[in-house]
Design a protein around this motif. Structure first.
Motif, PDB file in Angstrom:
ATOM      1  N   ARG A  43       0.835  -1.210   0.000  1.00 57.90           N
ATOM      2  CA  ARG A  43       0.000   0.000   0.000  1.00 57.90           C
ATOM      3  C   ARG A  43       0.866   1.254   0.000  1.00 57.90           C
ATOM      4  O   ARG A  43       1.794   1.355   0.797  1.00 57.90           O
ATOM      5  CB  ARG A  43      -0.820   0.061   1.288  1.00 57.90           C
ATOM      6  CG  ARG A  43      -2.160  -0.551   1.212  1.00 57.90           C
ATOM      7  CD  ARG A  43      -2.942  -0.247   2.470  1.00 57.90           C
ATOM      8  NE  ARG A  43      -2.256  -0.691   3.697  1.00 57.90           N
ATOM      9  CZ  ARG A  43      -2.762  -0.542   4.917  1.00 57.90           C
ATOM     10  NH1 ARG A  43      -3.940   0.056   5.077  1.00 57.90           N
ATOM     11  NH2 ARG A  43      -2.105  -0.973   5.973  1.00 57.90           N
ATOM     12  N   GLY A  44       0.545   2.231  -0.817  1.00 55.23           N
ATOM     13  CA  GLY A  44       1.351   3.447  -0.868  1.00 55.23           C
ATOM     14  C   GLY A  44       2.476   3.329  -1.883  1.00 55.23           C
ATOM     15  O   GLY A  44       3.086   4.327  -2.249  1.00 55.23           O
ATOM     16  N   CYS A  81      -1.750   2.823 -16.568  1.00 58.01           N
ATOM     17  CA  CYS A  81      -1.581   4.005 -15.724  1.00 58.01           C
ATOM     18  C   CYS A  81      -1.857   5.282 -16.521  1.00 58.01           C
ATOM     19  O   CYS A  81      -2.525   6.191 -16.029  1.00 58.01           O
ATOM     20  CB  CYS A  81      -0.175   4.051 -15.135  1.00 58.01           C
ATOM     21  SG  CYS A  81       0.017   2.966 -13.709  1.00 58.01           S
ATOM     22  N   MET A 139      -3.025   7.259 -13.319  1.00 54.75           N
ATOM     23  CA  MET A 139      -2.433   6.816 -12.050  1.00 54.75           C
ATOM     24  C   MET A 139      -0.912   6.822 -12.167  1.00 54.75           C
ATOM     25  O   MET A 139      -0.353   6.746 -13.263  1.00 54.75           O
ATOM     26  CB  MET A 139      -2.912   5.413 -11.713  1.00 54.75           C
ATOM     27  CG  MET A 139      -4.428   5.323 -11.703  1.00 54.75           C
ATOM     28  SD  MET A 139      -5.024   3.837 -10.888  1.00 54.75           S
ATOM     29  CE  MET A 139      -4.939   4.388  -9.187  1.00 54.75           C
ATOM     30  N   HIS A 198       2.789   4.956  -6.972  1.00 53.95           N
ATOM     31  CA  HIS A 198       1.827   4.887  -5.869  1.00 53.95           C
ATOM     32  C   HIS A 198       1.100   3.548  -5.820  1.00 53.95           C
ATOM     33  O   HIS A 198       0.294   3.311  -4.923  1.00 53.95           O
ATOM     34  CB  HIS A 198       0.792   6.004  -6.000  1.00 53.95           C
ATOM     35  CG  HIS A 198       1.345   7.366  -5.751  1.00 53.95           C
ATOM     36  ND1 HIS A 198       0.638   8.513  -5.972  1.00 53.95           N
ATOM     37  CD2 HIS A 198       2.555   7.758  -5.295  1.00 53.95           C
ATOM     38  CE1 HIS A 198       1.391   9.563  -5.672  1.00 53.95           C
ATOM     39  NE2 HIS A 198       2.552   9.132  -5.258  1.00 53.95           N
ATOM     40  N   LEU A 199       1.344   2.688  -6.804  1.00 54.93           N
ATOM     41  CA  LEU A 199       0.579   1.439  -6.889  1.00 54.93           C
ATOM     42  C   LEU A 199       1.171   0.364  -5.980  1.00 54.93           C
ATOM     43  O   LEU A 199       2.389   0.279  -5.802  1.00 54.93           O
ATOM     44  CB  LEU A 199       0.560   0.938  -8.328  1.00 54.93           C
ATOM     45  CG  LEU A 199      -0.296   1.753  -9.311  1.00 54.93           C
ATOM     46  CD1 LEU A 199      -0.142   1.180 -10.715  1.00 54.93           C
ATOM     47  CD2 LEU A 199      -1.767   1.747  -8.900  1.00 54.93           C
ATOM     48  N   PRO A 204       2.620   9.586  -0.772  1.00 54.93           N
ATOM     49  CA  PRO A 204       1.318   9.543  -1.442  1.00 54.93           C
ATOM     50  C   PRO A 204       0.244  10.092  -0.505  1.00 54.93           C
ATOM     51  O   PRO A 204       0.343   9.951   0.714  1.00 54.93           O
ATOM     52  CB  PRO A 204       1.102   8.056  -1.728  1.00 54.93           C
ATOM     53  CG  PRO A 204       2.120   7.317  -0.954  1.00 54.93           C
ATOM     54  CD  PRO A 204       3.203   8.268  -0.574  1.00 54.93           C
ATOM     55  N   GLU A 242      -6.951   9.632  -1.883  1.00 53.47           N
ATOM     56  CA  GLU A 242      -7.711   8.388  -1.862  1.00 53.47           C
ATOM     57  C   GLU A 242      -6.905   7.161  -2.269  1.00 53.47           C
ATOM     58  O   GLU A 242      -7.055   6.102  -1.718  1.00 53.47           O
ATOM     59  CB  GLU A 242      -8.947   8.507  -2.763  1.00 53.47           C
ATOM     60  CG  GLU A 242     -10.014   9.451  -2.210  1.00 53.47           C
ATOM     61  CD  GLU A 242     -10.798   8.842  -1.046  1.00 53.47           C
ATOM     62  OE1 GLU A 242     -10.969   7.618  -1.021  1.00 53.47           O
ATOM     63  OE2 GLU A 242     -11.228   9.616  -0.160  1.00 53.47           O
ATOM     64  N   LEU A 243      -6.035   7.272  -3.230  1.00 52.21           N
ATOM     65  CA  LEU A 243      -5.336   6.103  -3.770  1.00 52.21           C
ATOM     66  C   LEU A 243      -6.365   4.998  -4.060  1.00 52.21           C
ATOM     67  O   LEU A 243      -7.521   5.297  -4.337  1.00 52.21           O
ATOM     68  CB  LEU A 243      -4.252   5.618  -2.806  1.00 52.21           C
ATOM     69  CG  LEU A 243      -3.179   6.666  -2.445  1.00 52.21           C
ATOM     70  CD1 LEU A 243      -2.223   6.122  -1.389  1.00 52.21           C
ATOM     71  CD2 LEU A 243      -2.394   7.104  -3.665  1.00 52.21           C
ATOM     72  N   ALA A 262      -9.235   7.028   2.789  1.00 52.55           N
ATOM     73  CA  ALA A 262      -7.835   7.429   2.666  1.00 52.55           C
ATOM     74  C   ALA A 262      -7.034   7.117   3.930  1.00 52.55           C
ATOM     75  O   ALA A 262      -5.810   6.993   3.876  1.00 52.55           O
ATOM     76  CB  ALA A 262      -7.733   8.913   2.344  1.00 52.55           C
ATOM     77  N   SER A 317      -5.168   3.996   3.180  1.00 58.52           N
ATOM     78  CA  SER A 317      -4.528   3.929   1.860  1.00 58.52           C
ATOM     79  C   SER A 317      -3.031   3.692   1.895  1.00 58.52           C
ATOM     80  O   SER A 317      -2.427   3.408   0.875  1.00 58.52           O
ATOM     81  CB  SER A 317      -4.779   5.238   1.122  1.00 58.52           C
ATOM     82  OG  SER A 317      -4.081   6.280   1.799  1.00 58.52           O
ATOM     83  N   GLY A 363      -1.041   6.142   2.618  1.00 64.63           N
ATOM     84  CA  GLY A 363      -0.476   7.458   2.351  1.00 64.63           C
ATOM     85  C   GLY A 363      -0.361   8.294   3.615  1.00 64.63           C
ATOM     86  O   GLY A 363      -0.294   7.775   4.725  1.00 64.63           O
TER      87      GLY A 363
END
Lengths: 338, 338
Positions: free
Chosen positions: A224-225, A259, A264, A268-269, A329, A332-333, B12, B15, B17
């Motif tokens: 994540r992040g 992306c 995107m 950040h993925l 990051p 929302e991601l 979020a 997320s 982040g």
């Protein structure tokens, strides 16, 4: 389906009564069979000596099955990898399920089979567990928690605080595959069939790396992040600057296209089978060439270095030669990616 | 509420982040502060030597706050008690939360405060953790998982397989309090104000018991499935019969009344601060009198014995002198009691 169990999970499967016992035997003890788990005590008991690592993660990925994996494989890999990032050899995992009433028992069998084969690949055992059932619409099908214990060999001292000026930064392979694979399946995008999650247990790769170099300072898996988060974490905790070369970042072309299309950033993925390692400048190239012989390190590359400038910040030299700060990051991601 | 955080959980926050980091610092690192957790690595690292116990449980109790406790206190006690039942001294806990979008951050603070004070009472540290957020209506407010590690002293060998003919069965106090307290609050029954959950960490009581006797064979805490389930478990795993005296079972009068009213059996109700111990016949009375000096053992009593008859079965002599088999609990029982 053998036995007297219904084919859907009932609240009574979580009650602690006879239906709970039946489910535990049929769904878990059978496939995950090992002496510690079979003891069926309140806790698993084992011998230990030296330094141990202990970690936990809950998995709420949506969908439960995605190209390249499922929540079962993910829940083993994620915890195996967190232990591996401390230089620990993963030994034992716990497994706890929160199941929505009405969930297909057949899907539990599929997910446990996936847990079983991933644990076998990683050489870890599921030694203790728990199952809860909640009413319809009080959970989204299935959530899994795994906690894990690993052994850290004498002399291994890896920490996000240990990066030093002059060290090199290694990435074990392409980024963004997991994030795009899950998102693609969830949203039904056409590209999804071409991109598979990288979900994999990295302890084998890490064991080889530890054999090759005594100067691995920091390791993190960019879940994540994404890569942006782990680079910032190490830079911040080690109080050093990082300089990354965009052109050296491995991104597969299908992920790059997806992306672009979705707006995107691959940085950040989430990834579930990749690692970032900060290692001494002298050991970086030999480590990368060693890693490339491992199936989970084929696209390993040096992507940057630790610098004295801008401590705590990550700066990327882009493909066109400009420099930009890679921030933490934010916003929302992608929800429920792991 | 300090800082820039909103007062409701957003997607979020899960997320990975900057909002995730902020929540982790404000909600967890501050109140649960200790060096292992503060390291903020992928896993906590500690030294160990000898036999360890490892366990996990997820908590989905509804409501989150009930007379005598809340999901936070419960999630520490449950895992501390599972370790204690193996004769282990609990050391380290992991903490993983699955939070529904929109959940009140103020409630997280209350629950973490409860985790903090219960962990302090039990002398354990929360050393690693995880937080996930799912969309509205995809989880019911908050689920918690804790896993735990404890140390088993040399010579301690407790197992549900060790009960022997001639042993006595001890119960540490009244049964049914937790089940009725949670059910009462959930359903809004009038009796709920008089009955509190017994939710408590039992490691202190167990440490005293282990000091007093070297002949404790088996211990179990009667949570989901109640006393009926743990007695059957020990009888089955030790392949012995059990004979229980109904008149010696401690049940507080408010619980008895509530059970009569609801048509429930106290033997099937969950407890979160009680234990069943099978001990040598010679040590039983001195253990009970020692236990009665501990705040969590005040109503300890010998409730029965291990017999050669009917191996694997539990038989109760009722108050009117008849005998009945206590079967495994079956059917719906109470959902989401822990």
């Amino acid at each position: 389906m053998a036995g007297t169990m219904k084919d859907k999970i009932l609240l009574a499967h979580g009650s602690g009564g006879s239906l709970s016992r039946e489910m535990i035997r049929e769904c878990f003890l059978g496939p995950l069979n090992n002496p510690l788990l079979d003891a069926l005590e309140d806790a698993a008991v084992f011998n230990a000596n030296g330094r141990l690592a202990f970690t936990t993660d809950s998995y709420v990925v949506n969908p439960l099955f995605f190209p390249g994996g499922d929540i079962g494989k993910l829940s083993v890999c994620g915890t195996v990898n967190d232990l591996s990032m401390m230089g620990a050899a993963p030994m034992y995992l716990s497994l706890s399920l929160i199941i929505e009433e009405g969930f297909d028992i057949e899907q539990i069998h599929l997910i446990v089979a996936s847990i079983r084969s991933t644990a076998a690949e990683a050489g870890v055992e599921i030694v203790t567990g728990d199952t809860k059932v909640v009413e319809r619409r009080k959970a989204d099908r299935l959530f899994i928690n795994t906690a894990g214990i690993g052994r850290i060999a004498h002399g291994v001292k890896i920490s996000s605080r240990h990066a030093r000026i002059g060290d090199k930064i290694i990435l074990s392979g392409t980024i963004g595959d997991h994030g795009i694979a899950v998102l693609g399946r969830r949203e039904g995008f056409a590209f999804e069939t071409r991109i598979e999650s990288d979900c994999a247990p990295l302890n084998g790769l890490v064991a080889q790396m530890l054999k090759e170099s005594e100067e691995i300072r920091s390791m993190r898996d960019p879940t994540r992040g994404g890569l942006a988060a782990v680079l910032n974490e190490i830079a911040e905790q080690s109080k050093v600057g990082m300089k990354i070369e965009e052109q050296s970042l491995p991104v597969c072309s299908a992920v790059r296209t997806a992306c672009d299309f979705l707006g995107m950033d691959p940085l950040h993925l989430a990834n579930e089978g990749k690692l970032v390692a900060v290692v001494s400048g002298g050991d970086a190239e030999k480590l990368v060439s060693k890693m490339r012989h491992h199936k989970y390190g084929r696209n390993a590359a040096v992507i940057g270095k630790i610098v004295a400038d801008h401590p705590g910040s990550v700066v990327m030299k882009t493909c066109i030669g400009s420099h930009r700060i890679i921030p933490w990051p934010s916003g929302e991601l992608l929800p429920r990616i792991c």
